[in-house]
Design a protein around this motif. Structure first.
Motif, PDB file in Angstrom:
ATOM      1  N   ASP A  65      53.913  29.738  -4.124  1.00 54.11           N
ATOM      2  CA  ASP A  65      54.418  30.259  -5.393  1.00 54.11           C
ATOM      3  C   ASP A  65      53.728  31.544  -5.812  1.00 54.11           C
ATOM      4  OD1 ASP A  65      52.017  28.921  -5.879  1.00 54.11           O
ATOM      5  OD2 ASP A  65      52.871  27.550  -7.359  1.00 54.11           O
ATOM      6  N   ILE A  66      52.410  31.573  -5.697  1.00 54.35           N
ATOM      7  CA  ILE A  66      51.636  32.737  -6.140  1.00 54.35           C
ATOM      8  C   ILE A  66      50.433  32.929  -5.241  1.00 54.35           C
ATOM      9  CG2 ILE A  66      50.355  31.324  -7.817  1.00 54.35           C
ATOM     10  CD1 ILE A  66      50.221  33.895  -9.601  1.00 54.35           C
ATOM     11  N   LEU A  67      50.107  34.181  -4.997  1.00 55.11           N
ATOM     12  CA  LEU A  67      48.863  34.546  -4.321  1.00 55.11           C
ATOM     13  C   LEU A  67      48.108  35.504  -5.234  1.00 55.11           C
ATOM     14  CD1 LEU A  67      50.118  35.159  -0.671  1.00 55.11           C
ATOM     15  CD2 LEU A  67      48.703  33.250  -1.486  1.00 55.11           C
ATOM     16  N   SER A  68      46.812  35.308  -5.293  1.00 53.93           N
ATOM     17  CA  SER A  68      45.936  36.152  -6.114  1.00 53.93           C
ATOM     18  C   SER A  68      44.942  36.846  -5.205  1.00 53.93           C
ATOM     19  CB  SER A  68      45.168  35.292  -7.124  1.00 53.93           C
ATOM     20  OG  SER A  68      46.052  34.534  -7.913  1.00 53.93           O
ATOM     21  N   ARG A  85      39.245  46.578 -12.182  1.00 49.15           N
ATOM     22  CA  ARG A  85      40.388  46.292 -11.312  1.00 49.15           C
ATOM     23  C   ARG A  85      40.338  44.796 -10.991  1.00 49.15           C
ATOM     24  NH1 ARG A  85      38.255  50.919  -8.911  1.00 49.15           N
ATOM     25  NH2 ARG A  85      37.323  49.597  -7.323  1.00 49.15           N
ATOM     26  N   ALA A  86      40.985  43.998 -11.836  1.00 49.52           N
ATOM     27  CA  ALA A  86      40.941  42.538 -11.650  1.00 49.52           C
ATOM     28  C   ALA A  86      41.565  42.146 -10.319  1.00 49.52           C
ATOM     29  CB  ALA A  86      41.628  41.823 -12.802  1.00 49.52           C
ATOM     30  N   GLY A  87      42.701  42.753  -9.995  1.00 49.78           N
ATOM     31  CA  GLY A  87      43.313  42.475  -8.703  1.00 49.78           C
ATOM     32  C   GLY A  87      44.815  42.438  -8.762  1.00 49.78           C
ATOM     33  N   ASP A  88      45.401  41.799  -7.762  1.00 50.38           N
ATOM     34  CA  ASP A  88      46.838  41.796  -7.558  1.00 50.38           C
ATOM     35  C   ASP A  88      47.365  40.366  -7.502  1.00 50.38           C
ATOM     36  OD1 ASP A  88      46.709  44.631  -7.090  1.00 50.38           O
ATOM     37  OD2 ASP A  88      46.008  44.185  -5.065  1.00 50.38           O
ATOM     38  N   LEU A  89      48.558  40.191  -8.049  1.00 43.41           N
ATOM     39  CA  LEU A  89      49.266  38.918  -7.975  1.00 43.41           C
ATOM     40  C   LEU A  89      50.587  39.141  -7.255  1.00 43.41           C
ATOM     41  CD1 LEU A  89      48.864  37.689 -11.675  1.00 43.41           C
ATOM     42  CD2 LEU A  89      47.409  37.141  -9.710  1.00 43.41           C
ATOM     43  N   ALA A  90      50.958  38.211  -6.402  1.00 42.37           N
ATOM     44  CA  ALA A  90      52.282  38.198  -5.775  1.00 42.37           C
ATOM     45  C   ALA A  90      52.920  36.865  -6.136  1.00 42.37           C
ATOM     46  CB  ALA A  90      52.175  38.355  -4.259  1.00 42.37           C
ATOM     47  N   ILE A  91      54.137  36.918  -6.683  1.00 44.72           N
ATOM     48  CA  ILE A  91      54.838  35.712  -7.127  1.00 44.72           C
ATOM     49  C   ILE A  91      56.206  35.675  -6.467  1.00 44.72           C
ATOM     50  CG2 ILE A  91      55.868  34.515  -9.099  1.00 44.72           C
ATOM     51  CD1 ILE A  91      53.668  35.751 -10.850  1.00 44.72           C
ATOM     52  N   SER A  92      56.499  34.574  -5.791  1.00 41.06           N
ATOM     53  CA  SER A  92      57.814  34.403  -5.165  1.00 41.06           C
ATOM     54  C   SER A  92      58.803  33.894  -6.207  1.00 41.06           C
ATOM     55  CB  SER A  92      57.738  33.408  -4.006  1.00 41.06           C
ATOM     56  OG  SER A  92      59.052  33.075  -3.597  1.00 41.06           O
ATOM     57  N   LEU A  93      59.854  34.663  -6.431  1.00 46.90           N
ATOM     58  CA  LEU A  93      60.899  34.243  -7.369  1.00 46.90           C
ATOM     59  C   LEU A  93      61.634  33.005  -6.861  1.00 46.90           C
ATOM     60  CD1 LEU A  93      62.252  37.770  -8.307  1.00 46.90           C
ATOM     61  CD2 LEU A  93      60.967  36.218  -9.795  1.00 46.90           C
ATOM     62  N   GLU A  94      61.763  32.877  -5.557  1.00 48.76           N
ATOM     63  CA  GLU A  94      62.452  31.710  -4.991  1.00 48.76           C
ATOM     64  C   GLU A  94      61.625  30.440  -5.193  1.00 48.76           C
ATOM     65  OE1 GLU A  94      64.969  33.283  -1.253  1.00 48.76           O
ATOM     66  OE2 GLU A  94      62.838  33.854  -1.220  1.00 48.76           O
ATOM     67  N   THR A  95      60.335  30.506  -4.913  1.00 46.07           N
ATOM     68  CA  THR A  95      59.486  29.337  -5.088  1.00 46.07           C
ATOM     69  C   THR A  95      59.305  29.014  -6.570  1.00 46.07           C
ATOM     70  OG1 THR A  95      58.357  29.806  -3.009  1.00 46.07           O
ATOM     71  CG2 THR A  95      57.263  28.289  -4.504  1.00 46.07           C
ATOM     72  N   LEU A  96      59.280  30.037  -7.415  1.00 43.58           N
ATOM     73  CA  LEU A  96      59.205  29.813  -8.853  1.00 43.58           C
ATOM     74  C   LEU A  96      60.360  28.914  -9.298  1.00 43.58           C
ATOM     75  CD1 LEU A  96      58.433  32.325 -11.610  1.00 43.58           C
ATOM     76  CD2 LEU A  96      60.512  31.019 -11.766  1.00 43.58           C
ATOM     77  N   LYS A 112      55.328  31.558 -16.834  1.00 43.58           N
ATOM     78  CA  LYS A 112      54.120  31.701 -17.648  1.00 43.58           C
ATOM     79  C   LYS A 112      52.952  30.959 -17.006  1.00 43.58           C
ATOM     80  CE  LYS A 112      56.186  30.344 -21.455  1.00 43.58           C
ATOM     81  NZ  LYS A 112      56.520  30.017 -22.852  1.00 43.58           N
ATOM     82  N   ARG A 113      53.209  29.756 -16.469  1.00 40.89           N
ATOM     83  CA  ARG A 113      52.148  28.988 -15.803  1.00 40.89           C
ATOM     84  C   ARG A 113      51.580  29.783 -14.626  1.00 40.89           C
ATOM     85  NH1 ARG A 113      54.526  24.493 -15.445  1.00 40.89           N
ATOM     86  NH2 ARG A 113      53.271  23.353 -16.967  1.00 40.89           N
ATOM     87  N   LEU A 114      52.465  30.369 -13.822  1.00 44.34           N
ATOM     88  CA  LEU A 114      51.993  31.118 -12.653  1.00 44.34           C
ATOM     89  C   LEU A 114      51.209  32.366 -13.052  1.00 44.34           C
ATOM     90  CD1 LEU A 114      55.058  30.844 -10.237  1.00 44.34           C
ATOM     91  CD2 LEU A 114      52.907  29.553 -10.160  1.00 44.34           C
ATOM     92  N   LEU A 115      51.664  33.079 -14.069  1.00 41.74           N
ATOM     93  CA  LEU A 115      50.937  34.270 -14.520  1.00 41.74           C
ATOM     94  C   LEU A 115      49.550  33.903 -15.047  1.00 41.74           C
ATOM     95  CD1 LEU A 115      53.893  36.142 -16.238  1.00 41.74           C
ATOM     96  CD2 LEU A 115      52.645  36.912 -14.193  1.00 41.74           C
ATOM     97  N   ILE A 116      49.465  32.826 -15.793  1.00 39.99           N
ATOM     98  CA  ILE A 116      48.167  32.364 -16.303  1.00 39.99           C
ATOM     99  C   ILE A 116      47.295  31.912 -15.143  1.00 39.99           C
ATOM    100  CG2 ILE A 116      47.031  30.581 -17.687  1.00 39.99           C
ATOM    101  CD1 ILE A 116      49.622  30.743 -19.525  1.00 39.99           C
ATOM    102  N   HIS A 117      47.873  31.157 -14.226  1.00 37.21           N
ATOM    103  CA  HIS A 117      47.142  30.659 -13.056  1.00 37.21           C
ATOM    104  C   HIS A 117      46.534  31.816 -12.264  1.00 37.21           C
ATOM    105  CE1 HIS A 117      46.479  27.568  -9.912  1.00 37.21           C
ATOM    106  NE2 HIS A 117      46.668  28.572  -9.071  1.00 37.21           N
ATOM    107  N   GLY A 118      47.354  32.811 -11.959  1.00 33.35           N
ATOM    108  CA  GLY A 118      46.864  33.953 -11.195  1.00 33.35           C
ATOM    109  C   GLY A 118      45.796  34.727 -11.941  1.00 33.35           C
ATOM    110  N   THR A 119      45.972  34.892 -13.240  1.00 33.60           N
ATOM    111  CA  THR A 119      44.980  35.603 -14.053  1.00 33.60           C
ATOM    112  C   THR A 119      43.632  34.893 -14.014  1.00 33.60           C
ATOM    113  OG1 THR A 119      46.691  36.511 -15.493  1.00 33.60           O
ATOM    114  CG2 THR A 119      44.459  36.404 -16.389  1.00 33.60           C
ATOM    115  N   LEU A 120      43.661  33.580 -14.087  1.00 28.35           N
ATOM    116  CA  LEU A 120      42.408  32.819 -14.009  1.00 28.35           C
ATOM    117  C   LEU A 120      41.743  33.011 -12.646  1.00 28.35           C
ATOM    118  CD1 LEU A 120      43.454  29.556 -15.876  1.00 28.35           C
ATOM    119  CD2 LEU A 120      41.893  31.345 -16.695  1.00 28.35           C
TER     120      LEU A 120
END
Length: 160
Positions: A65-68, A85-96, A112-120
């Motif tokens: 779903d997401i890679l951080s 530079r905290a970093g990069d997130l990749a989120i699959s729309l299909e897996t979402l 929202k869960r994935l964005l929060i998850h990746g930010t953490l």
């Protein structure tokens, strides 16, 4: 100060109509978590793209779903403001979409869960082998924090 969020979509995918809402949402999440002056890039992609990343960087040949990708470096801009530079997130729309169905929630909540998850993750949190399961309160500190932050943004919508 605030944070800088750069949002993009893998070509040739079409940009979702809600894409412009991601940056302000993530800025509010960072503020709620007490993080300021961060730069994060978010790439929305398909399963094939995230699968290739997952294989290259984690040795797992399947979509996720997401890679951080945590960076943590700092620099000063031309005004002398220091940015992380905290970093990069990749989120699959299909897996979402599949996750939303699995958890029995709307795609908005799952995004929202994935964005929060990746930010953490970009800020040093890890949940080891623990995962969120439908209908169960997580027992991991990171995942409990994730779900708590998510509840705080329950009334906010990214995907209408």
């Amino acid at each position: 100060m605030s944070s800088r969020i750069f949002v993009s979509v893998q070509e040739p995918l079409e940009s979702p109509p809600w894409l412009a809402k991601v940056e302000p949402f993530l800025c509010r999440v960072l503020s709620a978590l007490g993080y300021d002056g961060q730069e994060i890039s978010v790439l929305f992609c398909d399963d094939a793209f995230i699968r290739a990343l997952n294989k290259q960087f984690r040795g797992i040949d399947e979509p996720t779903d997401i890679l951080s990708f945590e960076d943590g470096g700092e620099y000063a801009d031309e005004d002398g403001t220091t940015w992380t530079r905290a970093g990069d997130l990749a989120i699959s729309l299909e897996t979402l979409a599949r996750n939303a169905a699995y958890f029995g929630v709307g795609e908005d909540e799952e995004l929202k869960r994935l964005l929060i998850h990746g930010t953490l993750h970009l800020n040093g949190y890890d949940h080891g082998e623990a995962h969120v399961e439908p209908g169960k309160e997580p027992d991991d500190d990171m995942l409990r924090l994730q779900e708590s932050v998510l509840r705080g943004f329950a009334d906010e919508r990214i995907i209408p």
